[in-house]
Design a protein around this motif. Structure first.
Motif, PDB file in Angstrom:
ATOM      1  N   ILE A 393      -6.918   6.020  -3.427  1.00 18.55           N
ATOM      2  CA  ILE A 393      -7.132   6.879  -4.595  1.00 18.55           C
ATOM      3  C   ILE A 393      -6.059   6.673  -5.661  1.00 18.55           C
ATOM      4  O   ILE A 393      -6.261   7.039  -6.814  1.00 18.55           O
ATOM      5  N   GLU A 394      -4.914   6.090  -5.289  1.00 15.79           N
ATOM      6  CA  GLU A 394      -3.887   5.716  -6.263  1.00 15.79           C
ATOM      7  C   GLU A 394      -3.269   4.398  -5.819  1.00 15.79           C
ATOM      8  O   GLU A 394      -2.652   4.332  -4.758  1.00 15.79           O
ATOM      9  N   ASN A 395      -3.441   3.350  -6.623  1.00 13.86           N
ATOM     10  CA  ASN A 395      -2.889   2.042  -6.286  1.00 13.86           C
ATOM     11  C   ASN A 395      -1.570   1.834  -7.021  1.00 13.86           C
ATOM     12  O   ASN A 395      -1.270   2.521  -8.000  1.00 13.86           O
ATOM     13  N   ASP A 396      -0.787   0.885  -6.542  1.00 15.02           N
ATOM     14  CA  ASP A 396       0.481   0.591  -7.200  1.00 15.02           C
ATOM     15  C   ASP A 396       0.214  -0.187  -8.490  1.00 15.02           C
ATOM     16  O   ASP A 396      -0.639  -1.089  -8.512  1.00 15.02           O
ATOM     17  N   PRO A 397       0.914   0.146  -9.583  1.00 12.64           N
ATOM     18  CA  PRO A 397       0.647  -0.556 -10.848  1.00 12.64           C
ATOM     19  C   PRO A 397       1.070  -2.020 -10.835  1.00 12.64           C
ATOM     20  O   PRO A 397       0.591  -2.804 -11.652  1.00 12.64           O
ATOM     21  N   LYS A 398       1.961  -2.406  -9.913  1.00 13.05           N
ATOM     22  CA  LYS A 398       2.459  -3.787  -9.910  1.00 13.05           C
ATOM     23  C   LYS A 398       1.516  -4.747  -9.199  1.00 13.05           C
ATOM     24  O   LYS A 398       1.504  -5.943  -9.490  1.00 13.05           O
ATOM     25  N   ILE A 399       0.743  -4.241  -8.232  1.00  4.90           N
ATOM     26  CA  ILE A 399      -0.129  -5.100  -7.436  1.00  4.90           C
ATOM     27  C   ILE A 399      -1.226  -4.239  -6.827  1.00  4.90           C
ATOM     28  O   ILE A 399      -1.010  -3.062  -6.543  1.00  4.90           O
ATOM     29  N   ASP A 400      -2.413  -4.799  -6.662  1.00  4.87           N
ATOM     30  CA  ASP A 400      -3.530  -4.064  -6.072  1.00  4.87           C
ATOM     31  C   ASP A 400      -3.558  -4.276  -4.563  1.00  4.87           C
ATOM     32  O   ASP A 400      -3.603  -5.414  -4.086  1.00  4.87           O
ATOM     33  N   PHE A 401      -3.520  -3.163  -3.835  1.00  6.60           N
ATOM     34  CA  PHE A 401      -3.703  -3.209  -2.393  1.00  6.60           C
ATOM     35  C   PHE A 401      -5.167  -2.917  -2.079  1.00  6.60           C
ATOM     36  O   PHE A 401      -5.866  -2.267  -2.858  1.00  6.60           O
TER      37      PHE A 401
END
Length: 457
Positions: A393-401
């Protein structure tokens, strides 16, 4: 309820307008009732007036209550948003793009607001006044130079320099010894003996070496084929016999076996010892490096609503706040929203409406794409495994998990390599339904902090 006397409501359905909302006929009279959100006036007129739930403490709002005719609505202060009609949760302006930080600043989310902090470049560290100062990687042992290299610190970085008698084989590679005896034939008047980082000239028995350390002079010349007059001696461990000198010299294990130590190697007479970077210690085998768990060994206390995150080679204190209507479970340290009254939307027979779990994952460098990182499994309050559907529901802005299901669990992986000396944060929802998949049984929210070390161990 208001009761009237002496006036019977007729059976033909005609009702005198004696009640404001609802009128019910009873023998010899009538009763007045009000719709939900209203109450009868105290003047016995049968009329209804609005109930101000906000003043009578009948609302379920966690922050701001606004009365309306016949009901009420909940609102949140600036920096928060409404969650499940009654509750307020913090708006993460840093992730949502609602901040005004510059390109050279880091956005740090706080409850109800955010802060802009000047970002220090790689190789610099931030001081209490916000300024950036150089990290001396050479002094703090945060460099990757080999034992036969000299670490030279620069502003924001460092470089590795080969010592005298060695040559570089490329960036990040160890230095190799220069064999002066082969590259400079005739450098010695008699014989040349190459050593690590240097060379020595040898004179025949009966002659002595002159001041230039290359020429020989003496009584008579002894042919190399003449049998040695010296008896070979046994050498201790870590030493090697040199027949020409008839003596034992030290073996430099650091140079002859570059991988003898996982990090840095220091040669000693007859032996060697390994060193590890800051935040690591030498393992029991004396060669590998193992992480120091500062959280346990130094008993780090991060304070309320925070926890110590042991990373490889370091540690940090991370925020683990529970929302206002949640409580902290003392056994699991999870945030739980208990089903204590009807205002909380709970699944049937559930003890908790929602559970927030905080997970940490410390990884070495070198994690490539398409590698599994962590398996998530949800359990109910009786510690029974639940087959759940997982969603990021919330991904990291630096990389997509990314997530993939696996027998009721969820496995987090990435399609891109992870960057060393970087931290990531993601939020995953796990929802468990009944056997017919008609109603929700349980809900868990995982907040996962991931750190990647600067070293591959």
């Amino acid at each position: 309820m208001n009761v009237g006397d002496g006036m019977d409501v007729s059976s033909d359905g005609e009702t005198p307008e004696v009640c404001g909302h609802n009128c019910q006929n009873i023998p010899g009279g009538y009763t007045c009732t009000c719709s939900e959100g209203f109450q009868l006036k105290t003047d016995n007129s049968g009329r209804c007036t609005d109930v101000n739930e906000c003043r009578t403490d009948q609302s379920s709002c966690s922050h701001i209550c606004r009365n309306t005719i016949g009901s009420y609505t909940c609102a949140c202060p600036a920096g928060f948003r409404l969650y499940r009609k009654f509750f307020c949760e913090d708006i993460d302006e840093c992730r949502g793009g609602g901040h005004e930080c510059g390109i050279d600043q880091d956005c740090i989310n706080t409850r109800g607001s955010y802060q802009c902090k000047t970002r220090c470049s790689l190789g610099l560290q931030q001081q209490a006044d916000g300024s950036c100062t150089d990290i001396n990687e050479c002094l703090t042992n945060q460099h990757r130079c080999y034992s036969n290299q000299r670490c030279i610190n620069t502003e924001g970085s460092y470089y590795c320099q080969c010592q005298h008698g060695y040559r570089s084989t490329g960036p990040g590679q160890p230095c190799l010894d220069i064999d002066e005896c082969r590259e400079f034939p005739g450098i010695c008047s008699y014989r040349c003996w190459n050593t690590n980082g240097d060379f020595e000239c040898i004179c025949p028995p009966g002659q002595k070496q002159l001041a230039d350390r290359k020429s020989c002079a003496g009584l008579e010349f002894l042919e190399p084929s003449q049998p040695s007059r010296f008896k070979r001696q046994a050498c201790p461990v870590g030493m090697r016999h040199v027949p020409t000198w008839n003596k034992c010299i030290d073996i430099n294990e650091c140079l002859e076996d570059v991988g003898v130590c996982q990090h840095n190697c220091t040669n000693t007479v007859g032996s060697f010892h390994c060193r590890c970077p800051l935040g690591y210690k030498v393992a029991r085998d004396g060669r590998k490096c193992t992480d120091i768990n500062e959280c346990i060994e130094q008993n780090i206390q991060c304070g309320d609503e925070r926890m110590c995150f042991n990373q490889r080679g370091d540690f940090s204190c991370i925020d683990t706040p529970c929302p206002r209507t949640y409580r902290r479970d003392p056994l699991t340290n999870h945030c739980v929203l208990e089903c204590v009254d009807s205002t909380i939307p709970c699944p049937p027979y559930a003890k908790f409406a929602d559970v927030i779990e905080f997970r940490t994952l410390a990884l070495p460098s070198g994690f490539l794409a398409h590698q599994d990182l962590i398996r998530l499994t949800a359990y109910d309050h009786q510690n029974v495994k639940l087959f759940s559907n997982f969603t990021i529901i919330e991904n990291d802005p630096k990389i997509d998990f990314h997530l993939r299901p696996d027998e009721g669990s969820g496995i987090v992986f990435t399609l891109q390599p992870l960057v060393e000396r970087t931290t990531y944060k993601i939020k995953v929802s796990a929802r468990s339904h009944d056997d017919n998949r008609n109603s929700l049984r349980y809900q868990t929210t995982f907040i996962i902090h991931i750190s990647v070390s600067a070293y591959p161990y």
